[in-house]
Scaffold this active site. Structure first.
Site, PDB file in Angstrom:
ATOM      1  N   GLY A   1       0.781  -1.236   0.000  1.00 28.27           N
ATOM      2  CA  GLY A   1       0.000   0.000   0.000  1.00 28.27           C
ATOM      3  C   GLY A   1       0.807   1.277   0.000  1.00 28.27           C
ATOM      4  O   GLY A   1       0.323   2.321   0.436  1.00 28.27           O
ATOM      5  N   SER A   2       2.039   1.231  -0.531  1.00 22.63           N
ATOM      6  CA  SER A   2       2.818   2.477  -0.529  1.00 22.63           C
ATOM      7  C   SER A   2       2.240   3.496  -1.513  1.00 22.63           C
ATOM      8  O   SER A   2       2.320   4.701  -1.269  1.00 22.63           O
ATOM      9  CB  SER A   2       4.289   2.200  -0.826  1.00 22.63           C
TER      10      SER A   2
ATOM     11  N   HIS B   1       1.468   0.598 -13.412  1.00 20.97           N
ATOM     12  CA  HIS B   1       2.214  -0.600 -13.775  1.00 20.97           C
ATOM     13  C   HIS B   1       3.706  -0.253 -13.763  1.00 20.97           C
ATOM     14  O   HIS B   1       4.098   0.799 -14.282  1.00 20.97           O
ATOM     15  CB  HIS B   1       1.786  -1.076 -15.177  1.00 20.97           C
TER      16      HIS B   1
HETATM   17  C1  GRF Z   1       3.637  -1.271  -7.618  1.00 17.92           C
HETATM   18  O1  GRF Z   1       4.921  -1.599  -8.047  1.00 17.92           O
HETATM   19  C2  GRF Z   1       2.717  -1.116  -8.813  1.00 17.92           C
HETATM   20  O2  GRF Z   1       3.372  -0.675  -9.942  1.00 17.92           O
HETATM   21  C3  GRF Z   1       2.196  -2.507  -9.010  1.00 17.92           C
HETATM   22  O3  GRF Z   1       2.073  -3.030  -7.718  1.00 17.92           O
HETATM   23  C4  GRF Z   1       2.979  -2.382  -6.832  1.00 17.92           C
HETATM   24  C5  GRF Z   1       2.206  -1.873  -5.656  1.00 17.92           C
HETATM   25  O4  GRF Z   1       3.016  -1.414  -4.623  1.00 17.92           O
HETATM   26  N1  GRF Z   1       0.970  -2.471  -9.769  1.00 17.92           N
HETATM   27  P1  GRF Z   1       2.376  -0.801  -3.307  1.00 17.92           P
HETATM   28  O5  GRF Z   1       1.477  -1.881  -2.690  1.00 17.92           O
HETATM   29  O6  GRF Z   1       1.605   0.423  -3.673  1.00 17.92           O
HETATM   30  O7  GRF Z   1       3.534  -0.487  -2.404  1.00 17.92           O
END
Ligand code: GRF
Length: 212
Positions: free
Chosen positions: A12-13, A112
């Protein structure tokens, strides 16, 4: 005010970066809810820490075609229950069914971790390094019925270094994601994003997202 629902499976960053920017930059938007399909995912604690309601909809085992259709109906109902203008996919690790995409047509965005249309799908960083690419990055796009194929809203480049591992490249790209995704959500909230077929235009100064 733009009502945003985030769907996520992981840490969830990106959710956090968007929530921070809405607060700090005074964006006319609110994350009204999070839907998560993975029990224990980091995004749950992050959302609850901000007082944002989380709906859990575990998807484990929901893999048959019928189960997928049924799951996405329940997912759509859970999202609609929050009252939604924009669905933000932030690390949601399931493919959405065509009926779901049509139900929320033009109102779903995704991030993505590659420069689309190169390297759609999974295991992107390994593939980028194995291919010998010198740059990679991230792409925010509208979601259509294909895999990572919808109209591109914004992209950021980062270098691929000779000593990169998938992890070090992923970390560099994550930092770029946290610059680009909040910016896109803010511009959508301002009504500045226009779509004409595959071409998306944004009526606002475009900051320098790239990293050299
Ligand atoms: C990110 O690398 C995004 O590009 C992909 O999933 C990851 C999610 O990261 N779709 P986070 O959970 O938001 O940290």
């Amino acid at each position: 005010m733009l009502r945003v629902v985030v769907i996520a499976s992981g840490r969830g960053s990106n959710f956090e970066a968007i929530a921070d920017s809405i607060e700090k930059d005074g964006v006319d938007a609110r994350i009204v809810g999070v839907v998560c399909n993975v029990p224990g995912a980091g995004v749950i604690e992050r959302a609850e820490g901000r007082g944002i309601p989380v709906t859990m909809l575990p998807s484990k085992g929901m893999v048959s075609p019928e189960a997928r259709v049924d799951y996405d109906i329940r997912l759509g109902d859970a999202i609609e229950a929050f009252g939604v203008d924009l669905i933000v996919l932030a690390g949601y690790m399931r493919i959405l069914q065509p009926a779901f995409i049509r139900r929320f047509a033009g109102r779903i965005v995704n991030i993505h971790p590659s420069l689309l249309p190169a390297f759609p799908g999974l295991n992107v960083h390994e593939a980028v390094i194995a291919h010998g690419c010198k740059v990679s990055g991230c792409t925010v796009h509208f979601v259509d019925e294909g895999l990572d194929s919808g109209p591109i809203i914004a992209q950021a480049c980062v270098p691929v270094r000779d000593d990169d591992t998938p992890e070090s490249l992923a970390a560099r790209i994550h930092a770029a994601e946290h610059r680009v995704y909040p910016w896109v959500v803010a511009r959508i909230a301002e009504g500045k994003v226009r779509v004409d077929g595959r071409r998306v235009t944004i009526d606002a100064p475009h900051p320098e997202f790239h990293q050299s």
